[in-house]
Design a protein around this motif. Sequence first.
Motif, PDB file in Angstrom:
ATOM      1  N   LEU A 265      -4.363  14.132 -24.891  1.00  0.00           N
ATOM      2  CA  LEU A 265      -5.631  14.866 -24.859  1.00  0.00           C
ATOM      3  C   LEU A 265      -6.002  15.269 -26.277  1.00  0.00           C
ATOM      4  O   LEU A 265      -5.417  16.187 -26.855  1.00  0.00           O
ATOM      5  CB  LEU A 265      -5.507  16.097 -23.954  1.00  0.00           C
TER       6      LEU A 265
ATOM      7  N   ALA B 134     -12.199  17.649 -26.784  1.00  0.00           N
ATOM      8  CA  ALA B 134     -12.736  18.501 -25.722  1.00  0.00           C
ATOM      9  C   ALA B 134     -14.133  18.955 -26.108  1.00  0.00           C
ATOM     10  O   ALA B 134     -14.395  19.257 -27.274  1.00  0.00           O
ATOM     11  CB  ALA B 134     -11.830  19.714 -25.491  1.00  0.00           C
TER      12      ALA B 134
ATOM     13  N   VAL C 227     -16.074  21.452 -18.915  1.00  0.00           N
ATOM     14  CA  VAL C 227     -15.281  21.025 -20.056  1.00  0.00           C
ATOM     15  C   VAL C 227     -14.969  19.544 -19.883  1.00  0.00           C
ATOM     16  O   VAL C 227     -14.458  19.133 -18.835  1.00  0.00           O
ATOM     17  CB  VAL C 227     -13.971  21.820 -20.168  1.00  0.00           C
TER      18      VAL C 227
ATOM     19  N   LEU D 150     -12.653  16.710 -21.196  1.00  0.00           N
ATOM     20  CA  LEU D 150     -11.445  16.391 -21.944  1.00  0.00           C
ATOM     21  C   LEU D 150     -11.339  14.881 -22.079  1.00  0.00           C
ATOM     22  O   LEU D 150     -11.486  14.152 -21.093  1.00  0.00           O
ATOM     23  CB  LEU D 150     -10.210  16.929 -21.224  1.00  0.00           C
TER      24      LEU D 150
ATOM     25  N   LEU E  87      -7.675  25.193 -22.594  1.00  0.00           N
ATOM     26  CA  LEU E  87      -7.222  24.559 -23.829  1.00  0.00           C
ATOM     27  C   LEU E  87      -5.955  25.211 -24.353  1.00  0.00           C
ATOM     28  O   LEU E  87      -5.079  24.537 -24.902  1.00  0.00           O
ATOM     29  CB  LEU E  87      -8.325  24.620 -24.880  1.00  0.00           C
TER      30      LEU E  87
ATOM     31  N   SER F 204     -12.990  20.729 -29.421  1.00  0.00           N
ATOM     32  CA  SER F 204     -11.956  19.895 -30.042  1.00  0.00           C
ATOM     33  C   SER F 204     -11.262  20.659 -31.168  1.00  0.00           C
ATOM     34  O   SER F 204     -10.040  20.605 -31.320  1.00  0.00           O
ATOM     35  CB  SER F 204     -12.569  18.605 -30.594  1.00  0.00           C
TER      36      SER F 204
ATOM     37  N   LEU G 187      -8.986  23.304 -29.615  1.00  0.00           N
ATOM     38  CA  LEU G 187      -7.729  22.724 -29.138  1.00  0.00           C
ATOM     39  C   LEU G 187      -6.783  22.460 -30.301  1.00  0.00           C
ATOM     40  O   LEU G 187      -5.584  22.788 -30.220  1.00  0.00           O
ATOM     41  CB  LEU G 187      -8.027  21.426 -28.380  1.00  0.00           C
TER      42      LEU G 187
END
Length: 438
Positions: free
Chosen positions: A111, A114, A123, A125, A147, A285, A288
């Motif tokens: 992953l 995001a 969301v 992913l 996240l 992103s 995360l």
Amino acid sequence: MFKRCGVLIQPYADARFVSRLLTSALAWLLVLFSIASLVEPLAGRLAMALLMPVLLLGSLLVLLCVACMLYAPLAWLWAALGSSGASIVRVSNALWIERAGDRSSFPLLSLTSARLSSCGDEVALKTDDGDVIRVRVEDSADAERLLGAIAAGRERGTWSVRLHDDVAPPLRRRLFVGVAALVSLICWSVLDPDVALSLGVVTGASAWALAALLREGAAPRVLVAGSDGLSLRDDAGERFIPYACIERIDETALGVALGLAGGEEVLLTIVPPQLLRDPSETGLSMVLAERRREHLLALLRERSGRGAPEAGRAGALLERRGLAAPAWRAALRRLVDEAGADYRTAKLTREQAYAVLEDGGAPAELRIGAALALSSSRDDHTAERLRIAAEGCASRDVRLAIEQAAEGEVDDWTLERALSSSCAGQVAHALPSTAPAA
């Protein structure tokens, strides 16, 4: 675990694979056609015999192209529609999507991206192979909680994160393709156009294959944090860094800088540099990636520089002292064998052995010795603690040695590999130790 919510899974990875397969098949068809065009006028009477393998391979490629052309639109349509429904989203050793009669999992390491929808209620992913998982949430707080769970998730007792290099992509492929184009232009001026084109295609294919073989940095680098230290891995091998070797931990703009004993500095880039260069990707992103960096910092600050009191007290009993593996194993089993113990014999309690086994800061020799000492017991509780201790090792060699020791056997080669990999600054296989500065 997140409450029951709407989830849409779009399997774009399969569609992308079919499209790449179609592109490759078409490219190789062009190469085969070019080879046939070059061979036919030169081979004369032997042309058919020489071209028969080319024709057979070309026929197979044509069938493959037809199959891919028929399936690719269906794959992309299926991916766009996806499969949706009320699901339970759970994060443990993977991202689990549980529905009635269906259960899907996605590795946490895969992953990489995001995004939050404009309405703030979904969301998206994205995995590194292209799959998209859309999870409906109530607000941005739920999105960040999801996240955070993904960033801190563990797999088989260890925590992993992908490392990135802030370097420009290699120019070799472009260089080779440029050389191929130059060869085609030169041939065009002195040869027939069809021969020149065929030579250009063959040269271009050769250049592409050579660039693919020589490309650098294509394989992802992964950092694995265990109870014993950090493992830097890629296709070339592994480098293990015990926590005891880390003298300084500094936060950087894109990750963490480690100062090791001896003055070496290792830079770990956790935040993908392209996130800073692409404004459209700096939403969730970035959240995360930053959560993963924060989690790594917390792990390092918690585990670096800690002592090993139980290892110090039990070390004299667990050390190998130059014994052969069978003699060492027999001596260790006697340590925890309460039958026959007397006041003149030094003994090791099971709790002391457990403490050394589960202490990631203890030397590998003592941890393996503790596993051997405990292996005489076949009860489920001991077996479970041995399994958990092995899974928590970031070093592959130490993990293998403890797994073997749990079965009561550990060969000399595995033992020596485990001991050498746990030494400061030693590398099991060659691996670049530093990433470019952030």
